[in-house]
Design an enzyme around this catalytic site. Structure first.
Site, short mmCIF file in Angstrom:
data_model
loop_
_atom_site.label_atom_id
_atom_site.label_comp_id
_atom_site.label_asym_id
_atom_site.label_seq_id
_atom_site.Cartn_x
_atom_site.Cartn_y
_atom_site.Cartn_z
N ASP A 102 0.87 -1.18 0.00
CA ASP A 102 0.00 0.00 0.00
C ASP A 102 0.90 1.23 0.00
O ASP A 102 1.99 1.20 0.57
CB ASP A 102 -0.91 0.01 1.23
CG ASP A 102 -1.99 -1.05 1.18
OD1 ASP A 102 -2.40 -1.43 0.07
OD2 ASP A 102 -2.44 -1.49 2.25
N ASP A 118 -7.19 -0.98 -4.75
CA ASP A 118 -8.29 -0.55 -3.88
C ASP A 118 -9.15 0.51 -4.56
O ASP A 118 -10.35 0.59 -4.29
CB ASP A 118 -7.73 0.00 -2.56
CG ASP A 118 -6.97 -1.05 -1.77
OD1 ASP A 118 -7.35 -2.24 -1.85
OD2 ASP A 118 -6.01 -0.68 -1.09
#
Length: 130
Positions: A102, A118
């Site tokens: 991430d 995402d």
């Protein structure tokens, strides 16, 4: 999925072990994070559960009818569906690295760090509502 994996490669290459890259001061930055859990970091170190679950959900959701495939917007919606590309992109991470990379952080609202895969969830949900 290629964009997701490419941006994760960039994050590993240029952000890992570095200070955050500030894009808009006080609003948005790129910050490297190894997420070994689920959404927002819950259930840390349970990769096998996520990998098996993601694979089963993808296999179940990938059986579209011929009519569904012919409609371009439905195809785009299905590609952005939360059970589609996002799960595959993060599954690749879990199998290859044992964690999900991430790197996008909205510090203005202190939103959890996320990745390009995402974003497909949000796009898919918006398209499904249209």
């Amino acid at each position: 999925m290629a964009a997701d994996q490419f941006t994760k490669w960039l994050a590993v290459t240029y952000l890992k072990d570095q200070d955050p890259l500030i894009i808009i001061p006080g609003v948005f930055q790129f910050r490297y994070l190894e997420n070994r859990g689920a959404a927002f970091g819950i259930l840390q170190n349970r990769q096998i559960v996520f990998a098996v679950g993601a694979l089963l959900i993808f296999l179940r959701s990938s059986s579209f009818t011929g009519e569904f495939r012919r409609k371009k917007i439905c195809f785009v919606k299905s590609m952005c569906d939360p059970s589609g590309i996002r799960r595959i992109g993060n599954l690749i991470d879990r199998l290859a690295r044992n964690y999900v990379v991430d790197f996008c952080y909205f510090n203005l609202i202190d939103f959890p760090i996320f990745n390009v895969a995402d974003c497909y969830v949000v796009i898919g949900c918006i398209l499904l509502e249209s």
